[in-house]
Design an enzyme around this catalytic site. Structure first.
Site, PDB file in Angstrom:
ATOM      1  N   CYS A  99       0.880  -1.133  -0.002  1.00 26.10           N
ATOM      2  CA  CYS A  99      -0.052   0.024   0.108  1.00 26.10           C
ATOM      3  C   CYS A  99       0.873   1.222  -0.039  1.00 26.10           C
ATOM      4  O   CYS A  99       1.652   1.394   0.812  1.00 26.10           O
ATOM      5  CB  CYS A  99      -0.937   0.059   1.349  1.00 26.10           C
ATOM      6  SG  CYS A  99      -1.627   1.542   1.721  1.00 26.10           S
ATOM      7  N   GLU A 100       0.603   2.157  -0.825  1.00 25.54           N
ATOM      8  CA  GLU A 100       1.427   3.153  -1.110  1.00 25.54           C
ATOM      9  C   GLU A 100       1.142   4.323   0.209  1.00 25.54           C
ATOM     10  O   GLU A 100       2.078   5.170   0.307  1.00 25.54           O
ATOM     11  CB  GLU A 100       1.173   4.050  -2.476  1.00 25.54           C
ATOM     12  CG  GLU A 100      -0.092   4.539  -2.670  1.00 25.54           C
ATOM     13  CD  GLU A 100      -0.298   5.204  -4.237  1.00 25.54           C
ATOM     14  OE1 GLU A 100      -0.840   6.188  -4.262  1.00 25.54           O
ATOM     15  OE2 GLU A 100       0.459   4.751  -4.828  1.00 25.54           O
ATOM     16  N   HIS A 101       0.260   4.251   0.842  1.00 23.64           N
ATOM     17  CA  HIS A 101      -0.210   5.171   1.530  1.00 23.64           C
ATOM     18  C   HIS A 101       0.473   5.038   3.122  1.00 23.64           C
ATOM     19  O   HIS A 101       1.057   5.703   3.781  1.00 23.64           O
ATOM     20  CB  HIS A 101      -1.914   5.164   2.051  1.00 23.64           C
ATOM     21  CG  HIS A 101      -2.550   5.566   0.751  1.00 23.64           C
ATOM     22  ND1 HIS A 101      -3.595   5.051   0.707  1.00 23.64           N
ATOM     23  CD2 HIS A 101      -2.340   6.519  -0.057  1.00 23.64           C
ATOM     24  CE1 HIS A 101      -4.315   5.442  -0.533  1.00 23.64           C
ATOM     25  NE2 HIS A 101      -3.278   6.326  -1.001  1.00 23.64           N
ATOM     26  N   HIS A 102       0.779   3.596   3.455  1.00 20.16           N
ATOM     27  CA  HIS A 102       1.326   3.239   4.907  1.00 20.16           C
ATOM     28  C   HIS A 102       2.595   2.368   4.655  1.00 20.16           C
ATOM     29  O   HIS A 102       3.313   2.232   5.683  1.00 20.16           O
ATOM     30  CB  HIS A 102       0.281   2.516   5.648  1.00 20.16           C
ATOM     31  CG  HIS A 102      -0.841   3.514   6.141  1.00 20.16           C
ATOM     32  ND1 HIS A 102      -2.153   3.368   5.414  1.00 20.16           N
ATOM     33  CD2 HIS A 102      -0.905   4.601   6.739  1.00 20.16           C
ATOM     34  CE1 HIS A 102      -3.060   4.160   5.798  1.00 20.16           C
ATOM     35  NE2 HIS A 102      -2.327   5.013   6.735  1.00 20.16           N
ATOM     36  N   GLN A 140      -5.052  -0.663  -4.522  1.00 20.68           N
ATOM     37  CA  GLN A 140      -5.703  -1.928  -5.179  1.00 20.68           C
ATOM     38  C   GLN A 140      -6.452  -1.599  -6.655  1.00 20.68           C
ATOM     39  O   GLN A 140      -6.427  -2.193  -7.383  1.00 20.68           O
ATOM     40  CB  GLN A 140      -6.702  -2.928  -4.424  1.00 20.68           C
ATOM     41  CG  GLN A 140      -7.291  -4.086  -4.970  1.00 20.68           C
ATOM     42  CD  GLN A 140      -8.027  -4.747  -3.720  1.00 20.68           C
ATOM     43  OE1 GLN A 140      -7.873  -4.999  -2.886  1.00 20.68           O
ATOM     44  NE2 GLN A 140      -9.177  -5.406  -4.171  1.00 20.68           N
ATOM     45  N   HIS A 168      -5.843  -6.073   3.324  1.00 21.56           N
ATOM     46  CA  HIS A 168      -4.977  -4.922   3.502  1.00 21.56           C
ATOM     47  C   HIS A 168      -4.428  -4.808   5.094  1.00 21.56           C
ATOM     48  O   HIS A 168      -5.025  -4.702   6.022  1.00 21.56           O
ATOM     49  CB  HIS A 168      -5.749  -3.770   3.287  1.00 21.56           C
ATOM     50  CG  HIS A 168      -5.847  -3.530   1.909  1.00 21.56           C
ATOM     51  ND1 HIS A 168      -5.181  -2.618   0.886  1.00 21.56           N
ATOM     52  CD2 HIS A 168      -6.784  -4.336   0.892  1.00 21.56           C
ATOM     53  CE1 HIS A 168      -5.654  -2.849  -0.314  1.00 21.56           C
ATOM     54  NE2 HIS A 168      -6.457  -3.880  -0.256  1.00 21.56           N
ATOM     55  N   CYS A 170      -2.942  -2.358   6.375  1.00 23.42           N
ATOM     56  CA  CYS A 170      -3.357  -1.064   7.014  1.00 23.42           C
ATOM     57  C   CYS A 170      -4.518  -0.859   7.787  1.00 23.42           C
ATOM     58  O   CYS A 170      -4.897  -0.204   8.412  1.00 23.42           O
ATOM     59  CB  CYS A 170      -2.959  -0.023   5.903  1.00 23.42           C
ATOM     60  SG  CYS A 170      -4.400  -0.247   4.345  1.00 23.42           S
TER      61      CYS A 170
END
Length: 210
Positions: A99-102, A140, A168, A170
């Site tokens: 995941c690019e956010h976390h 995703q 996920h 996250c």
């Protein structure tokens, strides 16, 4: 990432197996981790952590090696003319991404189908296309579309269908902490936008061979 050491025969197929590393990149990434460990309250000189910066750098390089794979080239390396126009389904393809956010993992399965329009592709290339896009910092939704678009634009089939089901970390390890939640995304082109064809695909990917 650039300048990754690769094997010539794998480069010719458009797929690079990563079991060597860009040493400069390893050093550059690893150099940041002692300060990160200290910020977390750890001692980077502790025996168990001495080699952690290098290990993390190598892990990140592997987990994002998809940036160096040309997914369209992977498909073109095994395209064959064939008079077959029925649905081809490859289901339960394992997916591992970040995941690019976390920068936490998400993982699950992809189910992919296409309807040939003059060309078929070697079946092993479809999972490799999944890996090419999954081994990047991702969401995703975008991952699902990138797989669909690559197959559609390269093979030019009568239609492409992609369904992805992932968990996920996250969501499971932080935030709402819902360990059993699954996220499903889908993307369709051409013939799969027809309700009957799409329903047949969905039936096939949920059917058991037992």
């Amino acid at each position: 990432m650039s300048n990754l050491t690769s094997f010539e025969d794998e480069e010719q197929e458009g797929y690079i197996k990563i079991d060597r590393y860009n040493e400069k990149q390893v050093k550059d990434i690893a150099a940041h981790y002692p300060a990160i460990l200290e910020s977390l309250g750890e001692n980077p000189a502790r025996e168990g952590l001495v080699k952690t910066p290098e290990r993390v750098a190598k892990a990140l390089q592997f987990l994002t090696h998809g940036y160096d794979i040309d997914a369209a080239k992977v498909l073109r390396s095994a395209m064959f003319e064939e008079d077959y126009s029925q649905m081809v389904v490859v289901k339960d393809i394992e997916v591992y991404s970040m995941c690019e956010h976390h920068m936490l993992p998400f993982f699950g399965k992809a189910h992919i189908a296409y309807i040939p329009n003059g060309h078929i592709v070697g079946l092993s290339k479809i999972p490799r296309v999944v890996d090419a896009f999954a081994r990047r910092l991702q969401v995703q939704e975008r991952l699902t579309n990138e797989i669909r678009d690559c197959i559609q634009e390269t093979l030019k089939p009568a239609g492409v269908a992609v369904v992805m089901e992932c968990k996920h970390m996250c969501m499971a390890m932080r935030g709402v902490q819902k360990q059993n939640s699954v996220t499903t995304t889908s993307a369709f082109t051409g013939a799969f936008q027809n309700d009957v064809t799409r329903s047949e695909f969905l039936r096939l990917i949920t059917a058991s061979l037992d």
